[in-house]
Write a protein that holds these residues in place. Structure first.
Motif, PDB file in Angstrom:
ATOM      1  N   LYS A 209      42.074  33.419  17.486  1.00  0.00           N
ATOM      2  CA  LYS A 209      41.661  32.061  17.136  1.00  0.00           C
ATOM      3  C   LYS A 209      42.559  31.014  17.788  1.00  0.00           C
TER       4      LYS A 209
ATOM      5  N   THR B 152      41.432  30.430  21.575  1.00  0.00           N
ATOM      6  CA  THR B 152      40.018  30.243  21.915  1.00  0.00           C
ATOM      7  C   THR B 152      39.812  29.173  22.980  1.00  0.00           C
TER       8      THR B 152
ATOM      9  N   PRO C 149      33.253  30.344  25.735  1.00  0.00           N
ATOM     10  CA  PRO C 149      32.447  30.590  24.533  1.00  0.00           C
ATOM     11  C   PRO C 149      31.284  31.535  24.833  1.00  0.00           C
TER      12      PRO C 149
ATOM     13  N   ILE D  52      35.262  33.871  15.814  1.00  0.00           N
ATOM     14  CA  ILE D  52      35.987  33.773  17.080  1.00  0.00           C
ATOM     15  C   ILE D  52      35.070  33.161  18.140  1.00  0.00           C
TER      16      ILE D  52
ATOM     17  N   SER E 137      34.078  33.954  21.159  1.00  0.00           N
ATOM     18  CA  SER E 137      34.614  33.846  22.517  1.00  0.00           C
ATOM     19  C   SER E 137      34.336  35.123  23.294  1.00  0.00           C
TER      20      SER E 137
ATOM     21  N   SER F 281      43.293  39.566  23.978  1.00  0.00           N
ATOM     22  CA  SER F 281      43.123  38.137  23.726  1.00  0.00           C
ATOM     23  C   SER F 281      43.503  37.346  24.974  1.00  0.00           C
TER      24      SER F 281
END
Length: 221
Positions: free
Chosen positions: A38, A41, A46, A126, A128, A152
């Motif tokens: 998070k 992001t 997206p 999330i 993403s 991530s």
């Protein structure tokens, strides 16, 4: 499971699916992961829900119960976002439209792209596209296995491998590993309702690296 025992097991099959994965994971570890994804992001692309509205609306309406919260989540897709209702989204990981391919040599469905549409972790949104791989192994001897590798945008990765009641995990996130290694044995062994034992254990980073190399090799063939 419908492929088991059929000729399709010996041929290539391609699918595009929504996938919700449930694994037993201590809440502290889930929160560390969710916070990592998070907080980064803004560095990730997206998920393009608007490009596949019909797919998402149909799939979500079939997967989740027909409640006001579900209908609102589906309606909000028109604005390019997906916030699944927490009472229904009890998945550890939930992924958007994901291409999978059946590899007979591996007896597995594998993801075919580096980017995974990660919708949520532990119910936390999330939304993403992140680096990662999934493997759903379904051999004819019913020795089913599951592997999840996620990285991530911060560069931290998380690997989980489940087989025969044991969840192996490793990460290069020191907070995650410190928390895992500090846990008592009683926190890592769970007695299931059917009487079986579910165990969580750390593994070395080489296990995650070997998994990534195997998936990359499969996708190059």
């Amino acid at each position: 499971d419908t492929l088991l025992g059929t000729r399709s097991m010996d041929s290539e099959v391609a699918l595009e699916v929504l996938s919700g994965i449930k694994i037993i994971l201590p809440e502290k570890l889930l929160q560390i992961m969710a916070t990592d994804f998070k907080s980064s992001t803004f560095d990730a692309r997206p998920i393009p829900f608007l490009n596949d509205l019909n797919f998402y609306k149909k799939a979500l309406s079939e997967l989740f119960p027909n409640t006001e919260a579900t209908r609102k989540a589906i309606s909000d897709l028109n604005f390019g976002s997906l916030v699944l209702p927490k009472p229904h989204n009890d998945f550890t990981f939930f992924f958007g439209k994901t291409p999978l391919k059946w590899y007979p040599d591996y007896q597995s469905f594998l993801t075919t792209r580096l980017k995974l549409p990660l919708v949520s972790i532990g119910g936390e949104s999330i939304n993403s596209q992140v680096d990662g791989y999934l493997e759903f192994r379904m051999p004819t001897n019913e020795d089913d296995r599951l592997y999840v590798y996620l990285k991530s945008p911060s560069g931290l990765y998380y690997f989980f491998g489940y087989k025969q009641g044991v969840l192996s995990m490793v990460s290069n996130n020191t907070r995650f590993m410190d928390e895992l290694l500090a846990m008592k044995e009683s926190d890592l062994i769970v007695k299931m309702p059917d009487g079986e034992t579910y165990e969580m254990q750390p593994v070395n980073p080489g296990t995650a690296n070997a998994f990534v190399r195997r998936i990359q090799a499969a996708n190059q063939n």
